[in-house]
Design a protein around this motif. Structure first.
Motif, mmCIF file in Angstrom:
data_model
loop_
_atom_site.group_PDB
_atom_site.id
_atom_site.type_symbol
_atom_site.label_atom_id
_atom_site.label_comp_id
_atom_site.label_asym_id
_atom_site.label_seq_id
_atom_site.Cartn_x
_atom_site.Cartn_y
_atom_site.Cartn_z
ATOM 1 N N GLU A 469 23.592 -19.305 23.152
ATOM 2 C CA GLU A 469 24.682 -20.226 23.519
ATOM 3 C C GLU A 469 24.576 -21.405 22.535
ATOM 4 O OE1 GLU A 469 23.866 -20.775 27.665
ATOM 5 O OE2 GLU A 469 24.342 -18.892 28.345
ATOM 6 N N ASP A 472 26.304 -20.805 19.522
ATOM 7 C CA ASP A 472 27.951 -20.663 19.914
ATOM 8 C C ASP A 472 28.211 -21.783 19.982
ATOM 9 O OD1 ASP A 472 27.896 -18.045 19.752
ATOM 10 O OD2 ASP A 472 27.684 -17.697 22.168
ATOM 11 N N GLN A 476 31.146 -23.853 17.752
ATOM 12 C CA GLN A 476 32.231 -24.477 18.603
ATOM 13 C C GLN A 476 32.519 -25.913 18.016
ATOM 14 O OE1 GLN A 476 32.061 -24.350 22.794
ATOM 15 N NE2 GLN A 476 32.342 -22.069 22.939
ATOM 16 N N GLU A 639 42.436 -9.495 23.366
ATOM 17 C CA GLU A 639 40.925 -10.002 23.143
ATOM 18 C C GLU A 639 40.580 -11.473 23.194
ATOM 19 O OE1 GLU A 639 42.783 -9.531 19.048
ATOM 20 O OE2 GLU A 639 42.589 -8.450 20.949
ATOM 21 N N MET A 640 41.666 -12.240 23.129
ATOM 22 C CA MET A 640 41.535 -13.949 23.491
ATOM 23 C C MET A 640 41.698 -14.287 24.821
ATOM 24 S SD MET A 640 41.063 -15.241 20.552
ATOM 25 C CE MET A 640 41.914 -17.032 20.949
ATOM 26 N N PRO A 642 39.863 -13.539 27.467
ATOM 27 C CA PRO A 642 38.694 -13.888 28.387
ATOM 28 C C PRO A 642 38.258 -15.343 27.627
ATOM 29 C CG PRO A 642 38.575 -11.581 27.465
ATOM 30 C CD PRO A 642 39.614 -12.198 26.971
ATOM 31 N N GLU A 643 38.503 -15.694 26.333
ATOM 32 C CA GLU A 643 37.964 -16.847 25.776
ATOM 33 C C GLU A 643 39.015 -17.949 25.837
ATOM 34 O OE1 GLU A 643 36.982 -15.672 21.849
ATOM 35 O OE2 GLU A 643 35.393 -14.340 22.602
ATOM 36 N N ILE A 644 40.299 -17.944 26.496
ATOM 37 C CA ILE A 644 41.299 -18.685 26.360
ATOM 38 C C ILE A 644 40.951 -20.106 26.892
ATOM 39 C CG2 ILE A 644 42.617 -18.372 28.291
ATOM 40 C CD1 ILE A 644 43.987 -18.823 24.806
ATOM 41 N N GLU A 646 37.892 -21.484 27.183
ATOM 42 C CA GLU A 646 36.635 -22.005 26.450
ATOM 43 C C GLU A 646 37.101 -23.060 25.601
ATOM 44 O OE1 GLU A 646 34.010 -19.139 24.449
ATOM 45 O OE2 GLU A 646 34.002 -18.027 26.177
ATOM 46 N N VAL A 649 39.124 -23.391 21.547
ATOM 47 C CA VAL A 649 39.542 -22.132 21.156
ATOM 48 C C VAL A 649 41.081 -22.284 21.262
ATOM 49 C CG1 VAL A 649 39.911 -19.849 22.069
ATOM 50 C CG2 VAL A 649 37.754 -20.617 22.174
ATOM 51 N N THR A 651 44.422 -19.949 19.298
ATOM 52 C CA THR A 651 45.033 -18.794 18.889
ATOM 53 C C THR A 651 45.313 -19.009 17.494
ATOM 54 O OG1 THR A 651 47.364 -19.039 19.397
ATOM 55 C CG2 THR A 651 46.024 -18.016 21.196
ATOM 56 N N THR A 667 40.811 -25.920 28.557
ATOM 57 C CA THR A 667 39.289 -26.066 29.079
ATOM 58 C C THR A 667 39.644 -27.311 30.085
ATOM 59 O OG1 THR A 667 38.331 -25.629 27.050
ATOM 60 C CG2 THR A 667 37.241 -26.885 28.413
#
Length: 845
Positions: A469, A472, A476, A639-640, A642-644, A646, A649, A651, A667
């Motif tokens: 994490e 990650d 980020q 695929e985006m 689940p992360e939108i 965060e 993030v 596109t 967020t």
């Protein structure tokens, strides 16, 4: 006659040495020799003796009256003088000592080989006046018919008395002779008996010699036995002392017979109490029943033992054993073994054992061949295996890909002295892989050879996940910094170019107006970016604070729509608003929920091309309210999704004319909605097919009108028409620009550049409203507010704080100091306009 006179002179000189002091021979050796010759010629045979009868000097041939005494050396006159005259001479000397007068003894007879010799003795006492030392002069007179010198009154006539005594003694001698004769006959008879007895004694003596030989033999045997017993006793003493076992021997009356030296630390005074009762000794054991326990052993003749402590806390194993002598108990033996260190070691071992047994970490032992030899509860929990694994190989626990590494570390411990630490993966019994940190320590024998290894394995799955994490988060962060750099360069570049255009333009109000609009627009964008940065910090630290109150959500959403209508028109987007007819009351923070709606609408406008549509719908669903924002934009890849929500993030399908951003809007939407016990979802049928966000929030009961939030009484009391304003700001550019904007709106404005001058200006001008920066030189804005609120004349002035800090605690701090409102830098004109419009003359709206 000459000899007598010479003798008289010499005796006088002896009795009074001071008379001859002038003629002493010490200083002249020839004179001394002459003097000795004169003494030999004229002085009769004489001897000078001391008070202790020691012969000091012999004169004129007096040596003839002395006799040799063999090898024994003696200077005593009684030992040296002839036996015939010894008794009269000694008697006369004793009398002269006692009476301190001259004593004459006549009628003496000395038997010699050449015939008998008649003698007369004269003993004269002498004394040295200087030292008071006494001596005696003994004269021997051997000439028959010699005229006796006249006697002084002090010299008694011994000769006449002796004659009378002789007659009496002759009679006595006759009687004694008869008696002696009878005694001789009796002695002869006794002698015969003694001869007979002597013969018997000789026979007995021969027997005694034989017995003596036997006794000598027995004695030698006894001496050998004694030596053996002594050696055995020494061996036993050394054995007892070397075992460090404190021992004391008691008889049946509990009297001390023997003890080892170390027992004295337990029984004080035992050395003085040998042969006395043990109760006479001071016992340092914390055991009041010791004597009773000893007596019980004597009665039962059975050993007894238990642990006891002394007064200092040391622990002893006490044993009381019967003392058996010739088949019967003749006392007791009490021993004390100090087991303090043993108990401490056991306690430490128990503590270590408890640590190992109760540890969450897997702790086990493997031998040099890698076979598992012990297993704790932590190992059972980590690996899911019971102690049945003992005897199995370590490789059973290791993941197939890691076995070579782990076994290599184990083999390397043979020559290594250090602990080996590795991070690897182990297998549970159910096949699940576990990330573990393993510490392997060698266990060596006395020779230093490794005989086993201690293995400690800790489950670090959570740490590994946390590290992932963190990695990650670092990615980020890097992505965020890249986006922030890009987004800040865009408005900054536009502002710089617009400023150059304004500076270079000499004609044409169109160009100046357009440049000014660019500056304003991009400045607003940079302000929003700064707000996003603050929100990033709040989200990261979990410090988003809600100012809850009951409010109508419909009004809040309508305000958000009105604020964004112009931007939608600018981007040629159609915004439709399906509003709920009525009120929807929410218990929450209206500012934050308005931010949710604004972020969703801006997100939709960012990803919808010109000519597209964005719809906003508010509807009630039972006890909840649902807000839907739907667009016809570029959509979201599956695929985006689940992360939108965060952080950071975005596109990859943003439009070239996008408003930009740093990827924290959604967020914040999710965080704020969840803090209001709501939920947010996103739907998209794929790229190019648009997207839809749905927010659901719980409704609250319809409140009484009095409960709906309204301006405070204190602030309302200060409202009214605002005509004059004082600005207190230390940064000149900011002060002049703010002053110019306010003047353009028709207000009378005066300004100050520091705290003290600002306070004086406000007190002198008495403005309707004061805009005060917090960080001022001299005195800060807080102190200005406090000083103004203390005075009745300035208490009604409406005070607005300017600060670069926008946390809830900062807002509360300005209110506590006495301010009525709070504006955060960079100052937005819209926020200032709201305050001015709320409190100024309606004609200026």
């Amino acid at each position: 006659m000459t000899s007598i006179n010479s003798k008289k002179v010499f005796l006088d000189s002896l009795s009074d040495p001071s008379k001859a002091a002038l003629d002493r021979p010490d200083a002249n050796l020839p004179l001394l020799n002459t003097y000795d010759q004169l003494l030999n010629l004229h002085m009769p045979p004489s001897m000078l003796i001391s008070e202790s009868n020691r012969i000091l000097h012999v004169f004129a041939g007096a040596t003839q009256f002395l006799r040799p005494i063999g090898s024994r050396v003696s200077n005593n006159v009684a030992d040296q003088v002839h036996a015939d005259i010894r008794v009269p001479l000694v008697t006369a000397v004793q009398r002269a000592k006692r009476e301190q007068t001259t004593v004459n003894v006549a009628g003496l007879r000395l038997e010699r080989p050449d015939g008998p010799l008649n003698l007369k003795l004269l003993v004269r006492p002498l004394q040295d006046p200087a030292t008071s030392e006494k001596s005696f002069l003994i004269e021997f007179d051997v000439r028959d018919g010699i005229e006796t010198p006249p006697q002084s009154a002090a010299e008694p006539e011994v000769e006449l008395a002796a004659t009378e005594d002789v007659a009496a003694r002759e009679e006595e001698l006759c009687g004694a002779h008869a008696r002696v004769k009878a005694s001789i006959e009796q002695l002869q008879s006794t002698n015969q008996e003694l001869v007979a007895s002597n013969q018997e004694l000789q026979h007995a003596n021969e027997k005694l010699h034989r017995v003596k030989g036997e006794l000598l033999t027995a004695n030698a045997e006894f001496q050998r036995k004694i030596a053996e017993l002594t050696e055995l006793t020494d061996d036993m003493d050394n054995l007892l002392n070397s075992t460090h076992v404190d021992t004391i021997f008691l008889d049946r009356q509990l009297k001390v017979r023997k003890f080892t030296p170390d027992i004295t630390r337990i029984f004080s005074g035992i050395r003085q109490n040998v042969g006395r009762g043990i109760e006479n000794c001071t016992c340092n054991l914390d055991n009041d029943q010791l004597v009773q326990e000893i007596r019980q052993v004597l009665r039962s003749e059975a050993p007894y033992e238990r642990e006891v402590r002394d007064r200092k806390g040391y622990i002893f194993l006490m044993r009381i054993l019967p003392y058996v002598s010739r088949g019967s108990v003749d006392g007791v033996v009490l021993t004390l073994i100090d087991i303090t260190s043993l108990r401490q070691a056991e306690s430490q071992l128990a503590e270590l054992s408890d640590i190992v047994r109760q540890s969450d970490d897997a702790v086990f032992r493997v031998d040099s061949a890698g076979m598992i030899r012990s297993w704790n509860a932590g190992a059972e929990q980590l690996y899911g295996r019971t102690k049945q694994i003992i005897g199995q190989h370590l490789s059973l626990l290791v993941h197939m890909d890691q076995r070579k590494e782990v076994l290599g570390v184990l083999n390397s411990l043979t020559n290594s002295q250090t602990v080996q630490r590795i991070q690897t993966q182990h297998l549970r019994e159910d096949g699940v892989t576990v990330d573990v940190a393993v510490s392997i320590s060698p266990i060596r024998n006395d020779r230093g050879d490794m005989v086993a290894a201690s293995v400690i394995a800790r489950d670090i799955s959570d740490r590994v996940r946390a590290e992932d994490e963190i990695r990650d988060a670092v990615r980020q962060r890097d992505r965020f910094l890249a986006m922030l750099s890009h987004e800040l360069r865009n408005p900054l570049g536009a502002i710089v170019n617009a400023a150059r255009l304004i500076a270079a333009t000499t004609e044409g109000e169109v160009n100046q107006k357009r440049a000014t609009e660019v500056v304003i627009q991009q400045s607003d964008q940079m302000s929003r970016l700064l707000d996003d940065l603050l929100d990033v910090s709040r989200v990261t630290l979990g410090k988003i604070e809600l100012k809850r109150k009951t409010f109508d959500l419909v009004e809040t959403v309508q305000e958000a729509v009105r604020a964004l209508e112009d931007s939608f028109k600018q981007y040629e987007l159609e915004l439709s608003f399906d509003c709920y007819e009525g009120s929807l009351f929410i218990d929450g923070d209206p500012v934050r929920l308005q931010q949710v709606v604004v972020n969703l609408l801006r997100n939709a406008s960012k990803y919808t091309p010109a000519g597209g549509k964005v719809s906003l719908t508010i509807r009630r669903d039972a006890n909840e309210v649902e807000i839907r924002v739907k667009d016809t934009g570029v959509g979201i890849a599956n695929e985006m999704i689940p992360e939108i929500f965060e952080m950071f993030v975005q596109t990859n399908n943003t439009l070239e004319r996008s408003q930009g951003g740093i990827g924290v809007g959604l967020t914040l939407v999710k965080a704020i909605v969840e803090m209001h016990d709501g939920s947010v979802e996103v739907f998209s049928h794929g790229q190019g097919r648009g997207s839809e966000f749905r927010v659901r929030l719980p409704l609250t009961l319809t409140p009484d009108p009095a409960e709906v939030a309204s301006p405070s009484i204190t602030a309302a009391s200060r409202t009214g028409n605002i005509n004059s304003i004082v600005v207190v700001e230390d940064i000149q550019d900011a002060r002049e620009m703010l002053e110019g904007i306010l003047q353009l709106q028709g207000f009378s404005v005066k300004s100050a550049e520091d705290g003290p001058s600002g306070l004086r200006l406000i007190e002198s001008e008495m403005p309707d409203l004061a805009l005060v920066d917090i960080g001022l030189p001299g005195i800060d804005g807080y102190e200005i507010a406090r000083q103004l609120r203390k005075k009745q004349s300035t208490m009604s002035i409406y005070l607005v704080a300017l600060t670069g800090y926008g946390q809830a605690s900062d807002h509360q701090a300005v209110l506590d100091a006495g301010f009525d409102d709070h504006l955060v830098k960079p100052l937005r004109i819209d926020d200032l306009d709201r305050i001015l419009l709320r409190h100024s003359d309606p004609s200026r709206v």
